[in-house]
Design a protein around this motif. Structure first.
Motif, PDB file in Angstrom:
ATOM      1  N   ARG A 297      20.109 -17.758   2.816  1.00  0.00           N
ATOM      2  CA  ARG A 297      20.116 -16.438   3.449  1.00  0.00           C
ATOM      3  C   ARG A 297      20.151 -15.324   2.405  1.00  0.00           C
ATOM      4  O   ARG A 297      19.602 -14.234   2.627  1.00  0.00           O
ATOM      5  N   LEU A 298      20.785 -15.574   1.269  1.00  0.00           N
ATOM      6  CA  LEU A 298      20.742 -14.591   0.185  1.00  0.00           C
ATOM      7  C   LEU A 298      19.314 -14.431  -0.330  1.00  0.00           C
ATOM      8  O   LEU A 298      18.862 -13.305  -0.591  1.00  0.00           O
ATOM      9  N   VAL A 299      18.602 -15.525  -0.476  1.00  0.00           N
ATOM     10  CA  VAL A 299      17.203 -15.453  -0.898  1.00  0.00           C
ATOM     11  C   VAL A 299      16.402 -14.642   0.109  1.00  0.00           C
ATOM     12  O   VAL A 299      15.538 -13.828  -0.265  1.00  0.00           O
ATOM     13  N   PHE A 300      16.669 -14.836   1.385  1.00  0.00           N
ATOM     14  CA  PHE A 300      16.016 -14.047   2.431  1.00  0.00           C
ATOM     15  C   PHE A 300      16.249 -12.554   2.211  1.00  0.00           C
ATOM     16  O   PHE A 300      15.317 -11.737   2.332  1.00  0.00           O
ATOM     17  N   LEU A 301      17.482 -12.177   1.860  1.00  0.00           N
ATOM     18  CA  LEU A 301      17.822 -10.768   1.667  1.00  0.00           C
ATOM     19  C   LEU A 301      17.259 -10.206   0.362  1.00  0.00           C
ATOM     20  O   LEU A 301      17.013  -9.001   0.264  1.00  0.00           O
ATOM     21  N   VAL A 302      17.043 -11.045  -0.627  1.00  0.00           N
ATOM     22  CA  VAL A 302      16.485 -10.574  -1.900  1.00  0.00           C
ATOM     23  C   VAL A 302      14.973 -10.435  -1.806  1.00  0.00           C
ATOM     24  O   VAL A 302      14.379  -9.463  -2.294  1.00  0.00           O
ATOM     25  N   VAL A 303      14.314 -11.383  -1.158  1.00  0.00           N
ATOM     26  CA  VAL A 303      12.850 -11.373  -1.067  1.00  0.00           C
ATOM     27  C   VAL A 303      12.361 -10.266  -0.137  1.00  0.00           C
ATOM     28  O   VAL A 303      11.408  -9.534  -0.451  1.00  0.00           O
ATOM     29  N   GLY A 304      13.002 -10.116   1.029  1.00  0.00           N
ATOM     30  CA  GLY A 304      12.503  -9.227   2.065  1.00  0.00           C
ATOM     31  C   GLY A 304      12.191  -7.810   1.629  1.00  0.00           C
ATOM     32  O   GLY A 304      11.081  -7.303   1.876  1.00  0.00           O
ATOM     33  N   PRO A 305      13.127  -7.101   0.966  1.00  0.00           N
ATOM     34  CA  PRO A 305      12.835  -5.716   0.576  1.00  0.00           C
ATOM     35  C   PRO A 305      11.821  -5.582  -0.557  1.00  0.00           C
ATOM     36  O   PRO A 305      11.405  -4.471  -0.869  1.00  0.00           O
ATOM     37  N   MET A 306      11.428  -6.699  -1.177  1.00  0.00           N
ATOM     38  CA  MET A 306      10.518  -6.636  -2.317  1.00  0.00           C
ATOM     39  C   MET A 306       9.131  -7.172  -2.014  1.00  0.00           C
ATOM     40  O   MET A 306       8.144  -6.695  -2.581  1.00  0.00           O
ATOM     41  N   VAL A 307       9.052  -8.156  -1.125  1.00  0.00           N
ATOM     42  CA  VAL A 307       7.761  -8.772  -0.810  1.00  0.00           C
ATOM     43  C   VAL A 307       7.733  -9.082   0.684  1.00  0.00           C
ATOM     44  O   VAL A 307       8.430  -9.983   1.141  1.00  0.00           O
ATOM     45  N   ASP A 308       6.968  -8.328   1.448  1.00  0.00           N
ATOM     46  CA  ASP A 308       6.685  -8.692   2.833  1.00  0.00           C
ATOM     47  C   ASP A 308       5.287  -8.201   3.182  1.00  0.00           C
ATOM     48  O   ASP A 308       4.629  -7.537   2.370  1.00  0.00           O
ATOM     49  N   LEU A 309       4.826  -8.537   4.373  1.00  0.00           N
ATOM     50  CA  LEU A 309       3.440  -8.255   4.716  1.00  0.00           C
ATOM     51  C   LEU A 309       3.131  -6.760   4.701  1.00  0.00           C
ATOM     52  O   LEU A 309       2.108  -6.332   4.158  1.00  0.00           O
ATOM     53  N   LYS A 310       4.007  -5.963   5.300  1.00  0.00           N
ATOM     54  CA  LYS A 310       3.725  -4.529   5.340  1.00  0.00           C
ATOM     55  C   LYS A 310       3.829  -3.919   3.945  1.00  0.00           C
ATOM     56  O   LYS A 310       3.064  -3.014   3.597  1.00  0.00           O
ATOM     57  N   LEU A 311       4.747  -4.442   3.115  1.00  0.00           N
ATOM     58  CA  LEU A 311       4.897  -3.918   1.759  1.00  0.00           C
ATOM     59  C   LEU A 311       3.688  -4.271   0.897  1.00  0.00           C
ATOM     60  O   LEU A 311       3.201  -3.446   0.115  1.00  0.00           O
ATOM     61  N   ILE A 312       3.193  -5.498   1.032  1.00  0.00           N
ATOM     62  CA  ILE A 312       1.990  -5.893   0.291  1.00  0.00           C
ATOM     63  C   ILE A 312       0.809  -5.031   0.715  1.00  0.00           C
ATOM     64  O   ILE A 312      -0.002  -4.596  -0.126  1.00  0.00           O
ATOM     65  N   SER A 313       0.693  -4.777   2.010  1.00  0.00           N
ATOM     66  CA  SER A 313      -0.397  -3.929   2.493  1.00  0.00           C
ATOM     67  C   SER A 313      -0.289  -2.524   1.922  1.00  0.00           C
ATOM     68  O   SER A 313      -1.290  -1.937   1.485  1.00  0.00           O
ATOM     69  N   MET A 314       0.916  -1.965   1.911  1.00  0.00           N
ATOM     70  CA  MET A 314       1.093  -0.613   1.382  1.00  0.00           C
ATOM     71  C   MET A 314       0.870  -0.569  -0.116  1.00  0.00           C
ATOM     72  O   MET A 314       0.303   0.393  -0.649  1.00  0.00           O
ATOM     73  N   GLN A 315       1.320  -1.593  -0.841  1.00  0.00           N
ATOM     74  CA  GLN A 315       1.063  -1.639  -2.281  1.00  0.00           C
ATOM     75  C   GLN A 315      -0.433  -1.710  -2.558  1.00  0.00           C
ATOM     76  O   GLN A 315      -0.921  -1.103  -3.521  1.00  0.00           O
ATOM     77  N   THR A 316      -1.157  -2.439  -1.724  1.00  0.00           N
ATOM     78  CA  THR A 316      -2.612  -2.487  -1.872  1.00  0.00           C
ATOM     79  C   THR A 316      -3.218  -1.111  -1.680  1.00  0.00           C
ATOM     80  O   THR A 316      -4.132  -0.706  -2.409  1.00  0.00           O
ATOM     81  N   GLY A 317      -2.710  -0.368  -0.691  1.00  0.00           N
ATOM     82  CA  GLY A 317      -3.255   0.954  -0.436  1.00  0.00           C
ATOM     83  C   GLY A 317      -2.913   1.968  -1.497  1.00  0.00           C
ATOM     84  O   GLY A 317      -3.720   2.847  -1.804  1.00  0.00           O
ATOM     85  N   VAL A 318      -1.710   1.872  -2.088  1.00  0.00           N
ATOM     86  CA  VAL A 318      -1.263   2.882  -3.054  1.00  0.00           C
ATOM     87  C   VAL A 318      -1.666   2.530  -4.475  1.00  0.00           C
ATOM     88  O   VAL A 318      -2.062   3.407  -5.249  1.00  0.00           O
ATOM     89  N   PHE A 319      -1.576   1.245  -4.836  1.00  0.00           N
ATOM     90  CA  PHE A 319      -1.819   0.850  -6.227  1.00  0.00           C
ATOM     91  C   PHE A 319      -3.110   0.067  -6.433  1.00  0.00           C
ATOM     92  O   PHE A 319      -3.542  -0.111  -7.577  1.00  0.00           O
ATOM     93  N   GLY A 320      -3.703  -0.439  -5.372  1.00  0.00           N
ATOM     94  CA  GLY A 320      -4.956  -1.181  -5.512  1.00  0.00           C
ATOM     95  C   GLY A 320      -4.775  -2.674  -5.318  1.00  0.00           C
ATOM     96  O   GLY A 320      -3.681  -3.224  -5.467  1.00  0.00           O
ATOM     97  N   ARG A 321      -5.866  -3.344  -4.984  1.00  0.00           N
ATOM     98  CA  ARG A 321      -5.822  -4.783  -4.707  1.00  0.00           C
ATOM     99  C   ARG A 321      -5.516  -5.596  -5.958  1.00  0.00           C
ATOM    100  O   ARG A 321      -4.822  -6.618  -5.880  1.00  0.00           O
TER     101      ARG A 321
END
Length: 347
Positions: A297-321
């Motif tokens: 569950r700690l891994v769940f809390l560490v990964v979530g705010p750094m890598v998730d589907l909406k975050l990857i999509s937004m990083q693609t839009g702001v920083f590029g594929r």
């Protein structure tokens, strides 16, 4: 007034007035991507309208209701913080001088990384707001390694998130500082890795109209409109993907995976990516997964705010594929390893 005085006044007026624009044949125009987030969203909406009847036949009423509920909940959680991040990003771009960052951060990039990570404590927001802020920091001359460290640290170690974690785990207060320690370590490590291995051409910030010739008020609203349209489209795509995963993945699989120590860690790490829960609410979801160990569950809390589907999509839009395809997988691996190590050692 003498002719000489008139000549001086004319020269001063010429210097004060902006230079005439270059001929269109010699003016360099930024190349715009042929397909952007707005275009993709428009195509998806058209397809949903055209194929609404076949889709309704394929998806049962209960699943469709679940999909809509998850999609709306992700958007309701994310949009306020996205707007907050966009507004703060515009403030940084328009009102904060470049010289401020030279004074606020150490000149040596390796020292600027941990300082940027610790400064994430002061931003009460989630990952949706940190992405446009990091892009604005890079535009204002902050070294990308420090800006990316701030992007990862801010949504994971700010006071609201840590307070929510304490409330969600009243019988395990060690989860609060374990989450803060592991998240800060991942953010700083990724900043240092970027200094070592990152390349400037991997980051391709979207073209933003030149704001220097506008008044501060007009420049502020122009920056807000640009970022909310660009990042908002990718946020919608990420929320749609998260809702789809929630409908497709059977809950019975989770119970099966919880019985294996290694698979439970990997399963919750992947689940954090797929669910795309806001960092202010993910602690309560983790607390509800009582069949899993505290480490997973700690891994769940560490990964979530750094890598998730909406975050990857937004990083693609702001920083590029090119950036997102490298940065997100590396962050995922670092978050799983460090989160597991901290959990095994202290929980």
């Amino acid at each position: 007034m003498t002719d000489l005085d008139r000549a001086f006044q004319q020269d001063e007026a010429d210097w004060a007035s902006p230079a005439p624009p270059a001929p269109s044949s010699h003016r360099r125009r930024p190349r715009r991507a042929p397909v952007g987030s707005v275009e993709v969203l428009a195509v998806l909406l058209v397809l949903l309208v055209v194929f609404r009847n076949p889709l309704a036949d394929l998806i049962s009423g209960a699943r469709l209701t679940t999909w809509v509920t998850v999609f709306v909940s992700v958007m309701v959680q994310a949009v306020p913080f996205l707007v907050f991040g966009v507004v703060l990003s515009a403030v940084i771009a328009v009102f904060v001088p470049r010289s401020f960052w030279a004074r606020a951060l150490p000149r040596h990039p390796a020292l600027a990384v941990p300082v940027a990570g610790v400064s994430g404590v002061i931003l009460p927001g989630c990952e949706c707001g940190s992405v446009p802020i990091a892009g604005s920091l890079i535009r204002r001359g902050v070294t990308p390694a420090a800006a990316l460290t701030f992007l990862l640290a801010a949504p994971a170690i700010n006071p609201i998130v840590l307070a929510a974690t304490a409330v969600a785990f009243p019988d395990n207060p060690e989860m609060v500082w374990a989450r803060a320690l592991a998240s800060l370590a991942v953010a700083v490590l990724m900043g240092w890795l970027w200094l070592r291995l990152g390349r400037a051409d991997w980051i391709k910030l979207p073209y933003r109209p030149d704001l220097d010739d506008l008044s501060r008020g007009r420049a502020f609203w122009a920056a807000c409109r640009h970022d909310i349209v660009h990042a908002g489209g990718f946020l919608v795509l990420g929320a749609m993907a998260a809702a789809t995963i929630n409908v497709v993945v059977p809950e019975a699989w989770l119970q099966t995976l919880a019985d294996n120590a290694v698979l439970s860690i990997i399963a919750l790490a992947v689940l954090a990516v797929l669910l795309s829960i806001c960092s202010e609410a993910d602690a309560f979801v983790a607390a509800s997964l009582s069949q899993f160990s505290l480490t997973s569950r700690l891994v769940f809390l560490v990964v979530g705010p750094m890598v998730d589907l909406k975050l990857i999509s937004m990083q693609t839009g702001v920083f590029g594929r090119r950036f997102a395809s490298r940065f997100a997988p590396a962050t995922f691996v670092a978050a799983v390893l460090i989160g597991t190590g901290v959990g095994v050692a202290f929980l």
